[in-house]
Design a protein around this motif. Sequence first.
Motif, PDB file in Angstrom:
ATOM      1  N   LEU A  10      12.289  70.520 -77.105  1.00 40.28           N
ATOM      2  CA  LEU A  10      13.258  71.245 -77.922  1.00 40.28           C
ATOM      3  C   LEU A  10      14.561  70.476 -78.025  1.00 40.28           C
ATOM      4  O   LEU A  10      14.985  69.826 -77.083  1.00 40.28           O
ATOM      5  CB  LEU A  10      13.542  72.620 -77.312  1.00 40.28           C
ATOM      6  N   ARG A  11      15.193  70.580 -79.154  1.00 43.15           N
ATOM      7  CA  ARG A  11      16.492  69.948 -79.351  1.00 43.15           C
ATOM      8  C   ARG A  11      17.584  70.823 -78.761  1.00 43.15           C
ATOM      9  O   ARG A  11      17.387  72.017 -78.547  1.00 43.15           O
ATOM     10  CB  ARG A  11      16.741  69.770 -80.843  1.00 43.15           C
ATOM     11  N   PRO A  12      18.774  70.251 -78.518  1.00 44.28           N
ATOM     12  CA  PRO A  12      19.891  71.057 -78.024  1.00 44.28           C
ATOM     13  C   PRO A  12      20.135  72.247 -78.946  1.00 44.28           C
ATOM     14  O   PRO A  12      19.989  72.148 -80.154  1.00 44.28           O
ATOM     15  CB  PRO A  12      21.074  70.079 -78.048  1.00 44.28           C
ATOM     16  N   GLY A  13      20.500  73.388 -78.345  1.00 37.58           N
ATOM     17  CA  GLY A  13      20.728  74.594 -79.129  1.00 37.58           C
ATOM     18  C   GLY A  13      19.463  75.397 -79.344  1.00 37.58           C
ATOM     19  O   GLY A  13      19.455  76.407 -80.030  1.00 37.58           O
ATOM     20  N   GLY A  14      18.343  74.967 -78.743  1.00 38.50           N
ATOM     21  CA  GLY A  14      17.121  75.752 -78.818  1.00 38.50           C
ATOM     22  C   GLY A  14      16.370  75.645 -80.129  1.00 38.50           C
ATOM     23  O   GLY A  14      15.520  76.460 -80.413  1.00 38.50           O
ATOM     24  N   ARG A  15      16.678  74.646 -80.944  1.00 36.22           N
ATOM     25  CA  ARG A  15      15.967  74.503 -82.208  1.00 36.22           C
ATOM     26  C   ARG A  15      14.591  73.891 -81.970  1.00 36.22           C
ATOM     27  O   ARG A  15      14.412  73.038 -81.115  1.00 36.22           O
ATOM     28  CB  ARG A  15      16.761  73.626 -83.171  1.00 36.22           C
ATOM     29  N   ILE A  16      13.630  74.340 -82.743  1.00 36.80           N
ATOM     30  CA  ILE A  16      12.279  73.802 -82.626  1.00 36.80           C
ATOM     31  C   ILE A  16      12.268  72.429 -83.290  1.00 36.80           C
ATOM     32  O   ILE A  16      12.769  72.263 -84.401  1.00 36.80           O
ATOM     33  CB  ILE A  16      11.269  74.752 -83.290  1.00 36.80           C
ATOM     34  N   GLU A  41      11.818  68.746 -70.511  1.00 39.75           N
ATOM     35  CA  GLU A  41      12.175  68.166 -69.212  1.00 39.75           C
ATOM     36  C   GLU A  41      12.455  69.244 -68.179  1.00 39.75           C
ATOM     37  O   GLU A  41      12.244  69.048 -66.992  1.00 39.75           O
ATOM     38  CB  GLU A  41      13.402  67.270 -69.367  1.00 39.75           C
ATOM     39  N   ARG A  42      12.968  70.399 -68.620  1.00 41.80           N
ATOM     40  CA  ARG A  42      13.304  71.462 -67.668  1.00 41.80           C
ATOM     41  C   ARG A  42      12.160  72.443 -67.433  1.00 41.80           C
ATOM     42  O   ARG A  42      12.291  73.394 -66.689  1.00 41.80           O
ATOM     43  CB  ARG A  42      14.563  72.202 -68.112  1.00 41.80           C
ATOM     44  N   GLY A  43      11.033  72.250 -68.096  1.00 42.63           N
ATOM     45  CA  GLY A  43       9.877  73.124 -67.901  1.00 42.63           C
ATOM     46  C   GLY A  43       9.328  73.625 -69.225  1.00 42.63           C
ATOM     47  O   GLY A  43       9.545  73.026 -70.275  1.00 42.63           O
ATOM     48  N   LEU A  44       8.635  74.740 -69.159  1.00 39.71           N
ATOM     49  CA  LEU A  44       7.994  75.307 -70.335  1.00 39.71           C
ATOM     50  C   LEU A  44       8.970  76.222 -71.075  1.00 39.71           C
ATOM     51  O   LEU A  44       9.654  77.042 -70.468  1.00 39.71           O
ATOM     52  CB  LEU A  44       6.754  76.110 -69.906  1.00 39.71           C
ATOM     53  N   VAL A  45       9.030  76.071 -72.388  1.00 41.82           N
ATOM     54  CA  VAL A  45       9.880  76.889 -73.246  1.00 41.82           C
ATOM     55  C   VAL A  45       8.983  77.535 -74.296  1.00 41.82           C
ATOM     56  O   VAL A  45       8.149  76.861 -74.908  1.00 41.82           O
ATOM     57  CB  VAL A  45      10.964  76.033 -73.941  1.00 41.82           C
ATOM     58  N   LYS A  55       7.378  82.018 -88.862  1.00 42.88           N
ATOM     59  CA  LYS A  55       8.832  82.125 -88.806  1.00 42.88           C
ATOM     60  C   LYS A  55       9.249  82.606 -87.420  1.00 42.88           C
ATOM     61  O   LYS A  55       8.737  83.598 -86.906  1.00 42.88           O
ATOM     62  CB  LYS A  55       9.337  83.117 -89.862  1.00 42.88           C
ATOM     63  N   LYS A  56      10.175  81.865 -86.815  1.00 39.89           N
ATOM     64  CA  LYS A  56      10.642  82.178 -85.465  1.00 39.89           C
ATOM     65  C   LYS A  56      11.380  83.520 -85.478  1.00 39.89           C
ATOM     66  O   LYS A  56      12.225  83.757 -86.336  1.00 39.89           O
ATOM     67  CB  LYS A  56      11.560  81.058 -84.976  1.00 39.89           C
ATOM     68  N   ILE A  57      11.055  84.416 -84.533  1.00 39.48           N
ATOM     69  CA  ILE A  57      11.700  85.728 -84.512  1.00 39.48           C
ATOM     70  C   ILE A  57      12.571  85.948 -83.279  1.00 39.48           C
ATOM     71  O   ILE A  57      13.187  86.996 -83.149  1.00 39.48           O
ATOM     72  CB  ILE A  57      10.674  86.880 -84.640  1.00 39.48           C
ATOM     73  N   ASN A  58      12.594  85.017 -82.375  1.00 39.78           N
ATOM     74  CA  ASN A  58      13.530  85.108 -81.244  1.00 39.78           C
ATOM     75  C   ASN A  58      13.899  83.692 -80.812  1.00 39.78           C
ATOM     76  O   ASN A  58      13.266  82.726 -81.210  1.00 39.78           O
ATOM     77  CB  ASN A  58      12.945  85.924 -80.082  1.00 39.78           C
ATOM     78  N   ARG A  59      14.936  83.588 -79.999  1.00 40.96           N
ATOM     79  CA  ARG A  59      15.331  82.259 -79.547  1.00 40.96           C
ATOM     80  C   ARG A  59      14.374  81.800 -78.444  1.00 40.96           C
ATOM     81  O   ARG A  59      13.824  82.622 -77.706  1.00 40.96           O
ATOM     82  CB  ARG A  59      16.779  82.265 -79.067  1.00 40.96           C
ATOM     83  N   PRO A  60      14.163  80.509 -78.308  1.00 36.46           N
ATOM     84  CA  PRO A  60      13.291  79.999 -77.249  1.00 36.46           C
ATOM     85  C   PRO A  60      13.827  80.369 -75.868  1.00 36.46           C
ATOM     86  O   PRO A  60      15.039  80.400 -75.652  1.00 36.46           O
ATOM     87  CB  PRO A  60      13.331  78.481 -77.459  1.00 36.46           C
ATOM     88  N   VAL A  61      12.911  80.686 -74.954  1.00 38.95           N
ATOM     89  CA  VAL A  61      13.296  81.059 -73.593  1.00 38.95           C
ATOM     90  C   VAL A  61      12.505  80.238 -72.591  1.00 38.95           C
ATOM     91  O   VAL A  61      11.358  79.869 -72.837  1.00 38.95           O
ATOM     92  CB  VAL A  61      13.088  82.567 -73.323  1.00 38.95           C
ATOM     93  N   ASP A  62      13.126  79.944 -71.456  1.00 37.35           N
ATOM     94  CA  ASP A  62      12.434  79.258 -70.369  1.00 37.35           C
ATOM     95  C   ASP A  62      11.487  80.250 -69.709  1.00 37.35           C
ATOM     96  O   ASP A  62      11.869  81.382 -69.410  1.00 37.35           O
ATOM     97  CB  ASP A  62      13.434  78.751 -69.329  1.00 37.35           C
ATOM     98  N   ARG A  65       5.154  80.498 -67.274  1.00 41.88           N
ATOM     99  CA  ARG A  65       3.854  80.339 -67.926  1.00 41.88           C
ATOM    100  C   ARG A  65       3.909  81.064 -69.273  1.00 41.88           C
ATOM    101  O   ARG A  65       4.726  81.955 -69.475  1.00 41.88           O
ATOM    102  CB  ARG A  65       2.723  80.877 -67.055  1.00 41.88           C
ATOM    103  N   GLU A  66       3.036  80.708 -70.183  1.00 38.03           N
ATOM    104  CA  GLU A  66       3.059  81.269 -71.541  1.00 38.03           C
ATOM    105  C   GLU A  66       2.968  82.790 -71.533  1.00 38.03           C
ATOM    106  O   GLU A  66       3.615  83.462 -72.332  1.00 38.03           O
ATOM    107  CB  GLU A  66       1.904  80.672 -72.353  1.00 38.03           C
ATOM    108  N   SER A  67       2.185  83.353 -70.620  1.00 39.90           N
ATOM    109  CA  SER A  67       2.001  84.810 -70.582  1.00 39.90           C
ATOM    110  C   SER A  67       3.264  85.570 -70.174  1.00 39.90           C
ATOM    111  O   SER A  67       3.312  86.798 -70.293  1.00 39.90           O
ATOM    112  CB  SER A  67       0.849  85.171 -69.638  1.00 39.90           C
ATOM    113  N   ASP A  68       4.302  84.870 -69.687  1.00 42.52           N
ATOM    114  CA  ASP A  68       5.554  85.538 -69.325  1.00 42.52           C
ATOM    115  C   ASP A  68       6.289  86.101 -70.540  1.00 42.52           C
ATOM    116  O   ASP A  68       7.141  86.968 -70.402  1.00 42.52           O
ATOM    117  CB  ASP A  68       6.500  84.577 -68.582  1.00 42.52           C
TER     118      ASP A  68
END
Length: 199
Positions: A10-16, A41-45, A55-62, A65-68
Amino acid sequence: SSGINAEWPLRPGGRIPKGYVPACEALDDSLYKPTQCNKTERGLVCWCVAPATNKKINRPVDVRRESDLDCNQELELRNVKLICEPCPLVVELYQGILGVQNYEKYIRDQISHVNRNEDAVNETALSHRLISQFDTDKDECLSEREISVIARWRGMSLSCLLSTLKICDRDKDKLVSKKELVGCLTTVFLRECFTKSDI
């Protein structure tokens, strides 16, 4: 495609990032998986998308695991927001159970845990208090009738509260169990209704 793309962090600012290959549904490759993830680098987002459009409906989160990240709940919340505002109801529930003075410290603590990618604390106690106070038939769940009592107690729109808490009903049995309520409070509502700006 697995949807996890280590080459495109991911780029800075959480952009895909450009070039990311989205994951499609296994049974219908014309639809995107609601949950899209990327290794960084910091893990799974992960983030949620509308299955038909990606279309993205929320901001990326750390996440660990994917099921979180339950994007089906996120999509339901998005649909509820078309008919009413669920966050003021959630805030009202927290304040009603905790008291306004305890509420502000509690939310700051919860957001701090979430921002550090730790489990939120005390949601089990909050859910227990809410259910034990209004669970008149003692089945450890909230029914529509019991939810209507909560709406009257706090002067809330019943249709909006029912729609909001329906998001928590993962097994679709028209009851919100303690476990389902804990899951909702620690994921969807905490992330959606309380942000870093609330600290």
